[in-house]
Design an enzyme around this catalytic site. Structure first.
Site, mmCIF file in Angstrom:
data_model
loop_
_atom_site.group_PDB
_atom_site.id
_atom_site.type_symbol
_atom_site.label_atom_id
_atom_site.label_comp_id
_atom_site.label_asym_id
_atom_site.label_seq_id
_atom_site.Cartn_x
_atom_site.Cartn_y
_atom_site.Cartn_z
ATOM 1 N N CYS A 1 -1.878 9.575 2.205
ATOM 2 C CA CYS A 1 -1.440 8.937 0.958
ATOM 3 C C CYS A 1 -2.322 9.305 -0.222
ATOM 4 O O CYS A 1 -1.855 9.392 -1.350
ATOM 5 C CB CYS A 1 -1.399 7.427 1.137
ATOM 6 S SG CYS A 1 -2.963 6.749 1.702
ATOM 7 N N GLU B 1 0.875 -1.181 0.000
ATOM 8 C CA GLU B 1 0.000 0.000 0.000
ATOM 9 C C GLU B 1 0.903 1.218 0.000
ATOM 10 O O GLU B 1 1.441 1.608 1.039
ATOM 11 C CB GLU B 1 -0.901 -0.022 1.245
ATOM 12 C CG GLU B 1 -1.835 -1.226 1.314
ATOM 13 C CD GLU B 1 -3.025 -1.107 0.360
ATOM 14 O OE1 GLU B 1 -3.313 0.005 -0.125
ATOM 15 O OE2 GLU B 1 -3.664 -2.142 0.095
HETATM 16 P P1 NAD Z 1 7.494 5.143 7.638
HETATM 17 O O1 NAD Z 1 8.783 5.908 7.559
HETATM 18 O O2 NAD Z 1 6.748 5.088 8.907
HETATM 19 O O3 NAD Z 1 7.811 3.684 7.089
HETATM 20 C C1 NAD Z 1 6.822 2.682 6.996
HETATM 21 C C2 NAD Z 1 7.303 1.431 7.690
HETATM 22 O O4 NAD Z 1 8.467 0.936 7.038
HETATM 23 C C3 NAD Z 1 7.664 1.664 9.145
HETATM 24 O O5 NAD Z 1 7.067 0.675 9.949
HETATM 25 C C4 NAD Z 1 9.176 1.573 9.141
HETATM 26 O O6 NAD Z 1 9.704 1.073 10.350
HETATM 27 C C5 NAD Z 1 9.457 0.628 8.002
HETATM 28 N N1 NAD Z 1 10.777 0.847 7.402
HETATM 29 C C6 NAD Z 1 11.372 2.042 7.167
HETATM 30 N N2 NAD Z 1 12.582 1.843 6.590
HETATM 31 C C7 NAD Z 1 12.743 0.507 6.476
HETATM 32 C C8 NAD Z 1 13.792 -0.331 5.962
HETATM 33 N N3 NAD Z 1 14.913 0.187 5.453
HETATM 34 N N4 NAD Z 1 13.612 -1.657 5.999
HETATM 35 C C9 NAD Z 1 12.490 -2.191 6.505
HETATM 36 N N5 NAD Z 1 11.470 -1.452 7.010
HETATM 37 C C10 NAD Z 1 11.600 -0.123 6.998
HETATM 38 O O7 NAD Z 1 6.442 5.708 6.602
HETATM 39 P P2 NAD Z 1 6.688 6.363 5.187
HETATM 40 O O8 NAD Z 1 7.252 5.367 4.251
HETATM 41 O O9 NAD Z 1 7.325 7.704 5.300
HETATM 42 O O10 NAD Z 1 5.153 6.599 4.824
HETATM 43 C C11 NAD Z 1 4.792 7.559 3.906
HETATM 44 C C12 NAD Z 1 4.541 6.933 2.548
HETATM 45 O O11 NAD Z 1 3.554 5.921 2.693
HETATM 46 C C13 NAD Z 1 3.986 7.895 1.546
HETATM 47 O O12 NAD Z 1 4.512 7.598 0.281
HETATM 48 C C14 NAD Z 1 2.494 7.606 1.565
HETATM 49 O O13 NAD Z 1 1.825 7.959 0.385
HETATM 50 C C15 NAD Z 1 2.484 6.130 1.789
HETATM 51 N N6 NAD Z 1 1.251 5.713 2.432
HETATM 52 C C16 NAD Z 1 0.429 4.870 1.755
HETATM 53 C C17 NAD Z 1 -0.774 4.494 2.325
HETATM 54 C C18 NAD Z 1 -1.715 3.574 1.620
HETATM 55 O O14 NAD Z 1 -2.599 3.050 2.291
HETATM 56 N N7 NAD Z 1 -1.572 3.338 0.329
HETATM 57 C C19 NAD Z 1 -1.127 4.965 3.581
HETATM 58 C C20 NAD Z 1 -0.237 5.802 4.240
HETATM 59 C C21 NAD Z 1 0.942 6.161 3.667
#
Ligand code: NAD
Length: 485
Positions: free
Chosen positions: A250, A216
């Site tokens: 998102c 997602e």
């Molecule tokens: P985040 O930084 O919280 O990361 C998400 C998860 O990935 C966390 O649990 C984190 O611990 C893990 N993570 C981070 N780096 C990692 C690595 N190197 N290896 C393994 N796991 C790792 O969140 P984010 O990525 O900044 O979230 C924002 C993004 O998510 C945006 O692009 C947004 O559009 C997207 N998003 C999508 C949805 C959806 O439902 N489609 C919902 C919310 C956010």
């Protein structure tokens, strides 16, 4: 509440314990699934104040928004699931070809096993618990990992998961190191929500165990405003969709393509709406969220250099505040158009025709950048249909923003760079179920047609039987013919 990272050495045993609970079969009965979901719902309701406090402490999420988009969303999701689950778990009887009679055929939904849910920080409660609801409904064990970037919410969520008090429902706390260790374990399905860079890491880890993934993700979701739109309503709904959670959504409209004849009117209406929502100084508004952390704040601050500020543009690094901002005169090559904004900055780009807007979005899609959401605003249905047909997206909303995600009867998921797979309601149940085909045969008859020795007579009979028109196919053809007129 203290945020305590799970020691790396405890992660493999935690997953193993969840698997051991699954293997006993304890998670399969409908009664177990219902009880676990009811318990989760009660905990969300009983701990409302704690959860809302945590979300406010992490990044100033207003309580109204936190309840509607997170806690209320999850409670509604659980209620919907509980109402429909007895029907969803039923085997579905499907037709059996005449040549296979006497016999019957069924699709039987089965739990896949141990599901891993990895959530981001922007809607920490919803995006951890809603996938868990679907996984539990389908009878699985679950290992949940909230985001370390919303630590207060994460601590509350781990405590809530523990309070469900089921050996098959567990949580791991931590950031990159802990998630890396978690992903080294074998799961039967991984649902990851977050950015597409980490999604690739998740998918690579899943490959090692041939684990299916639901991703997602995000991207640049466009809003297209026609000269035939109700401009005031478009401005209000786009401003709401963009500035809720300070744009850290998102499916927030990332940028707007507006037909030139209504550009100035639309930009003015956006400014008026922002004033109506948050007052002349949104920094003083209790209804406006802050940016999650300093790196994101500084990333966003740089994007303010694109185009011209038509509204807002005020920042305060100490409180990680960026006012609701509208940019005009932005070009496709500006930095603000190069990446998902994920903050309260809205570029508005004038286009000469609707076709130019459709072409703008579809050419980005052709490069793989298919948006998670697409919004089209027009009072002319044919125009909205043209936009929907001309540009693809994970989901879409006509004359509105965000709300398609809140209907549990619609699947929620992306396409291309915005993700793969979907959940919500029955679609979540299906995502975490294996749809097993079961064909039961009667032993009353056992025609020797398929068995050796393969005689010419048998071959003739089999060929006839296998190519004979199924009466149901004939009926379906007839119906299609009638439909075409
Ligand atoms: P985040 O930084 O919280 O990361 C998400 C998860 O990935 C966390 O649990 C984190 O611990 C893990 N993570 C981070 N780096 C990692 C690595 N190197 N290896 C393994 N796991 C790792 O969140 P984010 O990525 O900044 O979230 C924002 C993004 O998510 C945006 O692009 C947004 O559009 C997207 N998003 C999508 C949805 C959806 O439902 N489609 C919902 C919310 C956010």
């Amino acid at each position: 509440m203290d945020y305590t990272v799970t020691p790396l050495g405890e992660i493999a045993p935690t997953v193993a314990a969840a698997r051991a609970a699954f293997v006993t079969g304890s998670t399969r009965p409908l009664a177990w699934r219902r009880a676990a979901l009811e318990r989760m719902r009660d905990l969300v309701q009983d701990r409302e104040a704690r959860l809302l406090d945590a979300l406010a402490a992490d990044f100033g999420k207003p309580r109204f928004e936190a309840w509607t988009t997170e806690l209320g969303f999850v409670v509604n999701d659980i209620n919907h699931t509980l109402a429909h689950l007895p029907a969803w778990v039923q085997p579905e009887k499907v037709p059996t070809p005449v040549s296979f009679k006497p016999g019957a055929s069924y699709i039987v939904p089965e739990p896949v096993g141990v599901v891993c849910v990895i959530a981001p920080w922007n809607y920490p409660v919803q995006l951890l618990l809603a996938p868990m609801v679907a996984a539990i409904a389908a009878g699985n064990a679950v290992v949940a990992k909230p985001s370390e970037l919303a630590p207060q919410a994460a601590a509350e969520l781990v405590s809530l998961v523990q309070a469900i008090n089921e050996p098959a429902i567990v949580a791991v706390q931590g950031g990159v190191a802990e998630t890396t260790e978690l992903l080294a374990q074998r799961f039967d399905h991984i649902l990851y929500t977050g950015n597409s860079r980490v999604a690739r890491i998740v998918m690579r880890a899943a490959v090692e165990h041939l684990t299916p993934v639901t991703l997602e993700l995000g991207g640049k979701s466009p809003a297209i405003v026609s000269r035939n739109a109700n401009v005031d309503i478009a401005a209000r709904r786009i401003a709401w969709g963009k500035f809720v959670n300070a744009g850290q959504t998102c499916i927030a409209p990332d940028y707007v393509l507006v037909e030139r004849p209504v550009h100035d009117e639309f930009v003015a209406a956006l400014g008026a709406q922002i004033n109506d929502f948050y007052g002349a100084d949104p920094q003083q508004s209790a209804d406006y969220t802050r940016i999650v952390n300093s790196p994101h704040f500084h990333r966003l601050e740089k994007l303010l250099d694109s185009g011209t500020v038509a509204h807002g543009g005020i920042t305060d690094a100490d409180s990680r505040y960026i006012s609701p901002t509208v940019l005009t005169g932005v070009s496709a090559d500006d930095p603000v158009m190069g990446e998902e904004i994920f903050g309260p900055i809205l570029p508005v780009i004038a286009v000469d025709t609707l076709d130019e807007a459709i072409e703008f979005v579809s050419s980005r899609s052709a490069d793989g950048d298919k948006p998670l959401a697409l919004y089209t605003f027009s009072e002319n249905d044919a125009e909205n249909d043209r936009v929907l047909a001309g540009a693809t997206s994970g989901g879409a909303c006509v004359n509105g923003t965000l709300l398609h995600i809140a209907n549990p009867n619609l699947p929620f998921g992306g396409t291309g760079e915005s993700g793969m797979g979907a959940y919500h309601g029955k679609f979540g149940f299906d995502t975490f179920s294996h749809h097993r085909s079961v064909h039961t045969r009667s032993t009353r008859l056992d025609p020797a047609m398929l068995y050796p020795p393969y005689t010419a007579k048998k071959q003739k009979l089999v060929r006839k039987g296998m190519t004979m028109a199924d009466p149901r196919d004939t009926l379906s053809k007839l119906r299609n013919k009638l439909r075409r007129g």
